[in-house]
Motif scaffolding. Structure first.
Motif, short mmCIF file in Angstrom:
data_model
loop_
_atom_site.label_atom_id
_atom_site.label_comp_id
_atom_site.label_asym_id
_atom_site.label_seq_id
_atom_site.Cartn_x
_atom_site.Cartn_y
_atom_site.Cartn_z
N SER A 198 -7.19 -6.41 69.45
CA SER A 198 -7.61 -7.75 69.84
C SER A 198 -8.21 -8.55 68.69
N GLU A 199 -8.12 -8.06 67.48
CA GLU A 199 -8.83 -8.69 66.37
C GLU A 199 -8.16 -9.93 65.80
N ARG A 200 -6.84 -10.06 65.91
CA ARG A 200 -6.08 -11.19 65.38
C ARG A 200 -6.40 -11.45 63.90
N PRO A 201 -6.12 -10.49 63.04
CA PRO A 201 -6.42 -10.63 61.61
C PRO A 201 -5.47 -11.61 60.92
N GLN A 202 -5.87 -12.07 59.74
CA GLN A 202 -5.00 -12.91 58.93
C GLN A 202 -3.95 -12.04 58.27
N ALA A 203 -2.72 -12.18 58.71
CA ALA A 203 -1.60 -11.38 58.20
C ALA A 203 -0.32 -11.94 58.81
N ASP A 204 0.82 -11.42 58.37
CA ASP A 204 2.10 -11.90 58.89
C ASP A 204 3.04 -10.78 59.30
N GLY A 205 2.52 -9.57 59.29
CA GLY A 205 3.27 -8.44 59.81
C GLY A 205 2.31 -7.45 60.42
N GLN A 206 2.79 -6.72 61.44
CA GLN A 206 1.95 -5.69 62.04
C GLN A 206 2.84 -4.56 62.53
N VAL A 207 2.27 -3.35 62.51
CA VAL A 207 3.00 -2.16 62.92
C VAL A 207 2.09 -1.30 63.79
N THR A 208 2.71 -0.46 64.60
CA THR A 208 1.92 0.48 65.41
C THR A 208 2.77 1.67 65.81
N SER A 209 2.08 2.77 66.10
CA SER A 209 2.70 3.94 66.74
C SER A 209 2.01 4.24 68.06
N THR A 210 1.20 3.28 68.53
CA THR A 210 0.44 3.46 69.77
C THR A 210 1.20 2.87 70.95
N PRO A 211 1.57 3.68 71.93
CA PRO A 211 2.27 3.15 73.11
C PRO A 211 1.40 2.15 73.87
N ILE A 224 8.28 -2.76 56.58
CA ILE A 224 9.03 -1.50 56.57
C ILE A 224 8.19 -0.38 55.96
N GLU A 225 7.53 -0.65 54.85
CA GLU A 225 6.70 0.37 54.20
C GLU A 225 5.55 0.81 55.10
N ALA A 226 4.97 -0.15 55.82
CA ALA A 226 3.88 0.20 56.74
C ALA A 226 4.37 1.07 57.88
N MET A 227 5.60 0.84 58.34
CA MET A 227 6.18 1.70 59.37
C MET A 227 6.43 3.11 58.83
N ILE A 228 6.92 3.19 57.61
CA ILE A 228 7.17 4.49 56.99
C ILE A 228 5.86 5.28 56.87
N ALA A 229 4.78 4.57 56.58
CA ALA A 229 3.48 5.23 56.47
C ALA A 229 3.04 5.84 57.80
N LEU A 230 3.59 5.34 58.91
CA LEU A 230 3.27 5.87 60.23
C LEU A 230 4.27 6.94 60.69
N ILE A 273 6.97 0.95 65.66
CA ILE A 273 7.52 -0.39 65.75
C ILE A 273 6.80 -1.34 64.80
N GLY A 274 7.42 -2.50 64.59
CA GLY A 274 6.81 -3.51 63.75
C GLY A 274 7.26 -4.89 64.17
N ALA A 275 6.51 -5.90 63.75
CA ALA A 275 6.86 -7.30 63.99
C ALA A 275 6.41 -8.11 62.80
N ALA A 276 7.27 -9.00 62.31
CA ALA A 276 6.95 -9.80 61.14
C ALA A 276 7.29 -11.26 61.37
N HIS A 277 6.44 -12.12 60.82
CA HIS A 277 6.65 -13.57 60.80
C HIS A 277 7.18 -13.89 59.40
N ALA A 278 8.47 -14.24 59.32
CA ALA A 278 9.12 -14.42 58.02
C ALA A 278 9.61 -15.85 57.86
N GLY A 279 8.71 -16.74 57.46
CA GLY A 279 9.13 -18.05 57.01
C GLY A 279 9.67 -17.93 55.60
N TRP A 280 9.98 -19.06 54.98
CA TRP A 280 10.56 -18.97 53.64
C TRP A 280 9.61 -18.28 52.67
#
Length: 266
Positions: A95-108, A151-157, A132-139
């Motif tokens: 619930s923290e809504r950090p400043q970032a543009d991608g996020q990953v998790t292994s938590t169901p 992708i790297e963050a997913m591999i770390a999980l 899983i992961g989700a990214a906001h990819a503007g230009w």
């Protein structure tokens, strides 16, 4: 999972994610249909940064979470800043809504969501590793590496690159994305071959930019399976919000749609 129909909340499904993530993972690229917002934001506006009525935004976010069978507290979104920053989400920080543009998790049970209004939403899944992961990819994010960082963050999980499937959701198409010469120069300075993502426009010295093609190519170059949903946010006002369309009309704000993904609980 059988989804309830919340006044027409029916997201677009990715064929690639459906095939490769299957029953283990749930996803959807939500349109603007099915929400309670009005006026400029008519429909399913989930943008906390918009000037829409806060109660309407919260109801819309609740409907998105409910589509996944979850409470709105399980919907994790970001304070997006057009960066290459990626965070790992779990029950403690969802619930923290950090400043970032991608996020990953292994938590169901955590719904990862990214908000867009022309930029590219990319959803990622490794079904076997249940990551899983989700990214906001503007230009800017696509140029600076948010896709690769996700992708790297997913591999770390525990994900494996060759098993990751990535789908680019509704975003602005080349036919609707005119840019100036300084914009083109920024990309060509990184890789001269990227000139192929630009075509001359009717305006002298300007070009039409194919952000979706660049995005999919970068995903594939990173070693993952990738597809483009191929829906233009600018051209399809019935289904999507668009920052550029609102700007061209001199409107003072715009709504945001959401793309989201979740690991199902066993």
């Amino acid at each position: 999972m059988t989804h309830e129909d919340f006044q027409g909340v029916r997201p677009i499904q990715s064929a690639l994610l459906s095939d490769t993530a299957g029953a283990a993972i749930e996803h959807g690229f939500f349109t603007r249909k099915g929400g309670v917002s009005e006026g400029l934001y008519s429909g399913l506006n989930v943008g906390l940064g918009s000037k829409d009525a806060p109660a309407a935004i919260q109801e819309n976010r609740s409907r998105v979470a409910a589509w996944f069978g979850r409470d709105v507290g399980d919907l994790a979104t970001l304070y997006q800043i057009h960066s290459a920053d990626v965070v790992t989400v779990d029950a403690a920080n969802k619930s923290e809504r950090p400043q970032a543009d991608g996020q990953v998790t292994s938590t169901p049970g955590i719904v990862l969501g990214v908000l867009t209004a022309d930029c590219g939403p990319v959803l990622f899944a490794d079904r076997e590793a249940r990551v899983i992961g989700a990214a906001h990819a503007g230009w800017k994010g696509a140029l600076d590496g948010v896709l690769e960082a996700t992708i790297e963050a997913m591999i770390a999980l525990g994900a494996r690159r060759e098993r990751i499937a990535a789908s680019l959701g509704p975003s602005i198409s080349q036919a609707s994305y005119e840019v100036g010469p300084e914009f083109v120069a920024r990309f060509v300075a990184v890789d001269p071959e990227w000139s192929r993502f630009f075509e001359p426009s009717e305006k002298t010295g300007h070009s039409m930019f194919d952000l979706p093609a660049l995005t999919v190519e970068r995903l594939r170059a990173a070693g993952v399976q990738a597809e483009n949903i191929d829906r233009c946010t600018y051209a399809d006002e019935e289904n999507f919000f668009s920052y550029r369309r609102a700007t061209h009309r001199k409107e003072d704000d715009y709504g945001r749609q959401i793309s989201a993904i979740m690991i199902r609980e066993h």
